[in-house]
Write an enzyme that holds these catalytic residues in place. Structure first.
Site, PDB file in Angstrom:
ATOM      1  N   GLY A 170       0.830  -1.214   0.000  1.00 51.12           N
ATOM      2  CA  GLY A 170       0.000   0.000   0.000  1.00 51.12           C
ATOM      3  C   GLY A 170       0.857   1.253   0.000  1.00 51.12           C
ATOM      4  N   GLY A 171       2.034   1.167  -0.614  1.00 51.65           N
ATOM      5  CA  GLY A 171       2.859   2.362  -0.806  1.00 51.65           C
ATOM      6  C   GLY A 171       3.310   3.035   0.476  1.00 51.65           C
ATOM      7  N   SER A 204       4.597  -5.631  -2.725  1.00 48.71           N
ATOM      8  CA  SER A 204       4.709  -4.204  -3.041  1.00 48.71           C
ATOM      9  C   SER A 204       5.512  -3.476  -1.955  1.00 48.71           C
ATOM     10  CB  SER A 204       3.297  -3.631  -3.215  1.00 48.71           C
ATOM     11  OG  SER A 204       3.338  -2.414  -3.893  1.00 48.71           O
TER      12      SER A 204
END
Ligand SMILES: *[C@@H]1O[C@H](CO)[C@@H](O)[C@H](O)[C@H]1NC(C)=O
Ligand SMILES: *[C@@H]1O[C@H](CO)[C@@H](O)[C@H](O)[C@H]1NC(C)=O
Ligand SMILES: *[C@@H]1O[C@H](CO)[C@@H](O)[C@H](O)[C@H]1NC(C)=O
Ligand SMILES: *[C@@H]1O[C@H](CO)[C@@H](O)[C@H](O)[C@H]1NC(C)=O
Length: 601
Positions: free
Chosen positions: A134-135, A213
C-alpha cells in the site's frame, strides 16, 4: 443397529461441535491470550483454524510516543481476549468500497492464525510473517486473512499493522523525529513473535517474512538490517525491491512543511513544524492527504507521500546504489542479506498498475501517441530513475529505441504496451533482478526467483483487457488461497475462482509454505509441487519458475532489461555527463575541460 449408527453419528457431531466451540487459549510470558476458532474451506475441504486477533505488540504510538520508535506493549493486565481485529492505522483510503473503514492512531496490532494439524517438526510450526503493501501509506494486516494459507500449508501465519505515511516515516533530520518508525514497528512485531510464538506452538527458528509491493520492499529492507539476526531466516519478496530508484529521500522535511503549512502553522523553523505536527489530530493529518489527492491527483499526492528515508541507522546509504556496491566492495548489509534465504518474484505486467494514473476513463480504449511517448512517458521514466540529473539526449534516444515495437513503431496500441513495459521495468522488474543478482552472487546462498504471469478471472486493480499477463498484486489471491473478502475489495459476493486458479493456488501455497518449513520450495515434496522442480537462481543460470495455468521454468528473466538499464545506459550516461578532459591543441600543459555540447573552457 441403525439407531446405534445414528447415535454415533450424533455423538461425532456433538464432539465435533464441542471441539469447535472450545475456546483456544495460550499462556505466554505476557499473560493468557484467548482466541476463537474459525472454519475455512479450500477446494471444498473444511479446516478449523485458531485465530488470535488484534494483539497489541507496542504501546499506542500516541501523544508523547508519536514520531518515536515503538515501545513494547509489555504484559497484559488480565487475560487478553484476542477475538477481534484491531483498528487500522490512519490512512486516506482511495478505494470507494473501503471508505467507511474506521482507523485509529492506536493501531499497532498483530494477528495470529494457528492450524489445528500436528506440526511438521517436533520443534513446532514454521511461521510466515506477512507485511502488507500500500505504498507505505495504506493498508492493514486484516485484509489478508491467513486462515487458508495456514490450514492448507500447515504453518502459523502472522499479519501486522505498522504505522503509515507521515505518522510512520516523519524524518526531519534530527532527534525529534528520526524517521522509519514503520520499519521499527515491523521489527518490534518480529521481536514479539520471536519471544512469544513458542506458546502458540511455533518454532521461532523457522520464521519467514513475506510481503507484497511496499511490504516486499519492507521485506528486503529488513533482510538488509544486520541487527535482525535471529529474528527470521528467510524472506519472500513479491513485487517490490529496495533497489527501486527514486524512493529513498534523505529526509521528508519538504512533506513536513507542506503538512504544517496546510494546517496553518508557521514553517519558519523545524521546531515549530515539529510541534505543529506533534499536536495535530490524526484526522487533520489525513485530511491534508485527502485534499492533496483530490486537488492534484498523483503529482500532489507525491508531495504528501512519506516513505522510508536514509536515516543513517536503519538505512545507512541509498539502497538504489546497492547493485554497484555489491560488485565493488564488502558491505555488512549485503553479507547479512546473503545469510538469509530469498524467494523473490515479479508479475508478468507490473507496469499495468500505472495505467490507472494516466487519468483515462476508458483504459480498454487507451492509446498512446508517439508524441506522448517521447515527450511525457520517457521523460517521466528518466525523472524517476535519474532524479534531478540532466538526461543526455543520447540516453533519451536509446530509451525510445528500446521501448519501440519496430514492426509498428508509431502504432498507439503498440505504444501503450511499451508504456506498461517501461514502467514495469523501472519500478519492479529491473530492481527485482538486481536484488536477486546481489543476493545470489556468493557461495552457499539459497536464492529462488519466480515470474507470475496468468490473466486471472478477477484482478485486484483496475486492468484493461488488452493487458494479457498478471498485473501488480494479482498473485496475492492465489498465495492466500483466495481467502479474501471479495465483497469488500471488489463488491462481488460468494466468489469462487475457476478451477485452474484454485489448482495453481494450491501449488503456490505448497511452494511458499515448503520454503517456510525447509528453506527449499520443493521440500517436503507434495503432490501439488512434484511435477515442476523449482531450480535455484544464480547469476550464471538465472533460472526461475513461471507460474501459469501450467508451471514451467525458464532462464534469464528480464536479463536484457537489467543489463540495458544498469550497464548500457549507465555507461552512456556517465560518458556524456562527466566533462571530458582533453589536452589543449596549442601544446599548453594546461588541460581544458569540455562540456558535453562540445564547448571547452
Ligand atoms: C492546502 O493544500 C491545498 C491542496 O491540497 C492547497 O490548495 C492549499 O493552498 C493548501 N493550503 C495552505 C494554507 O497551504
Ligand atoms: C559478482 O561478484 C563478482 C566479484 O565478487 C563481480 O566481479 C561481479 O561483477 C558480480 N556480478 C554481479 C552480476 O553482480
Ligand atoms: C501478449 O501480447 C503481446 C503483444 O501484443 C504478444 O507479443 C504476446 O505474445 C502476448 N502474450 C501472451 C501471453 O498472450
Ligand atoms: C455493489 O454491487 C451492487 C450490485 O451488483 C450495486 O448495486 C452497488 O452499487 C455496488 N456498490 C458499490 C459500492 O460499487
Amino acid at each position: 443397529m441403525a439407531n446405534f449408527l445414528a447415535g454415533i453419528f450424533i455423538l461425532l457431531c456433538l464432539v465435533n461441535r464441542y471441539l469447535s466451540a472450545e475456546i483456544p487459549s495460550v499462556t505466554t510470558a505476557l499473560g493468557t491470550i484467548t482466541g476463537a476458532t474459525k472454519r475455512v474451506v479450500f477446494q471444498k475441504k473444511p479446516y478449523d483454524v485458531d485465530r488470535y486477533l488484534g494483539i497489541p505488540y507496542a504501546k499506542p504510538p500516541t501523544g508523547e510516543l508519536r514520531f518515536k520508535r515503538p515501545e513494547p506493549y509489555g504484559p497484559f493486565p488480565g487475560a487478553y481476549s484476542a477475538t477481534n481485529f484491531g483498528l487500522s492505522c490512519p490512512q486516506h483510503l482511495f478505494l470507494p468500497v473501503m471508505a467507511e473503514e474506521q482507523t485509529s492512531e492506536d493501531c499497532l496490532f498483530l494477528n495470529i492464525y494457528v492450524p489445528r494439524q500436528e506440526p511438521d517438526q517436533p520443534s513446532g510450526h514454521a511461521i510466515m510473517f506477512f507485511i502488507h503493501g500500500g505504498g507505505f501509506t495504506m493498508g492493514s494486516g486484516k485484509i489478508y486473512d491467513g486462515g487458508v494459507l495456514s490450514s492448507v500449508g500447515n504453518v502459523i501465519v502472522v499479519t501486522i499493522n505498522y504505522r503509515l505515511g507521515l505518522l510512520g516515516f516523519l524524518d526531519i533530520d534530527n532527534v525529534k523525529s528520526s524517521g522509519n518508525f514503520g520499519l521499527f514497528d515491523q521489527r518490534l512485531a518480529l521481536q514479539w513473535v520471536n519471544e512469544n510464538i513458542g506458546a502458540f506452538g511455533g518454532d521461532k527458528d523457522r520464521v519467514t517474512i513475506f510481503g507484497e509491493s511496499a511490504g516486499s520492499i519492507s521485506v528486503s529492507l529488513q533482510m538488509m538490517f544486520p541487527q535482525n539476526e535471529g529474528l527470521f531466516r528467510s524472506g519472500i519478496s513479491e513485487s517490490g525491491a529496495l533497489t527501486l530508484p527514486g524512493l529513498f529521500l534523505e529526509n521528508n522535511i519538504e512533506a513536513a512543511k507542506y503538512f504544517a503549512e496546510n494546517m496553518s502553522c508557521s514553517v519558519e523553523d523545524m521546531d515549530e513544524v515539529f510541534s505543529c505536527l506533534q499536536s495535530a489530530t490524526p484526522e487533520s493529518i489525513i485530511k491534508v492527504v485527502a485534499d492533496a489527492v483530490a486537488s492534484g491527483g498523483m503529482a500532489a499526492s507525491v508531495k504528501v507521500g512519506s516513505s522510508p528515508t536514509i536515516d543513517g541507522e536503519f538505512i545507512k546509504t541509498n539502497p538504489a546504489d546497492l547493485y554497484r556496491k555489491a560488485v565493488t566492495g564488502e558491505s555488512e548489509e549485503i553479507n547479512f542479506f546473503r545469510t538469509r534465504k530469498l524467494m523473490n518474484g515479479v508479475n508478468g505486467k507490473e507496469g499495468a498498475m500505472f495505467l490507472m494514473m494516466l487519468g483515462s476513463d476508458n483504459l480498454d480504449e487507451l492509446e498512446i501517441t508517439r508524441e506522448q511517448m517521447n515527450t511525457q512517458q520517457i521523460p517521466g521514466a528518466t525523472a524517476v530513475v535519474y532524479g534531478q540529473r540532466t538526461v543526455p539526449e543520447v540516453v533519451k534516444q536509446l530509451l525510445i529505441a528500446e521501448y519501440t515495437d519496430w514492426e509498428n513503431p508509431d502504432d498507439p496500441k503498440k505504444l501503450r504496451e511499451q508504456v506498461v513495459r517501461l514502467f514495469g521495468d523501472i519500478y519492479f522488474n529491473v530492481p527485482a533482478i538486481e536484488m536477486s543478482r546481489i543476493h545470489s552472487n556468493a557461495s552457499n546462498v539459497d536464492s529462488y526467483l519466480y515470474n507470475f504471469v496468468p490473466v486471472l478471472d478477477k484482478r485486484l486493480l483496475p486492468t484493461p483487457n488488452w493487458v494479457n499477463m498478471s498485473n501488480h498484486g494479482d498473485e496475492l489471491g492465489p498465495v492466500f488461497g483466495y481467502n479474501f473478502d471479495f465483497e469488500a475489495l471488489l463488491n462481488i459476493s460468494d466468489y469462487t475462482p475457476p478451477e485452474w486458479e484454485l489448482e495453481m493456488s494450491e501449488r503456490m501455497m505448497a511452494y511458499w509454505t515448503n520454503f517456510a518449513k525447509t528453506g527449499d520450495p520443493n521440500k517436503p515434496v507434495s503432490d501439488a509441487v512434484s511435477s515442476v522442480v523449482w531450480p535455484k537462481y544464480d547469476i550464471t543460470s538465472q533460472s526461475y519458475i513461471k507460474f501459469d495455468r501450467k508451471d514451467s521454468f525458464g532462464q534469464y528473466l528480464f536479463a536484457r532489461e537489467t543489463d540495458f538499464w544498469k550497464n548500457t545506459l549507465s555507461a552512456v550516461f556517465d560518458a556524456t555527463e562527466v566533462p571530458t578532459t582533453i589536452t589543449s591543441l596549442y601544446g599548453s600543459k594546461d588541460e581544458q575541460t569540455c562540456e558535453k555540447d562540445g564547448t571547452c573552457g
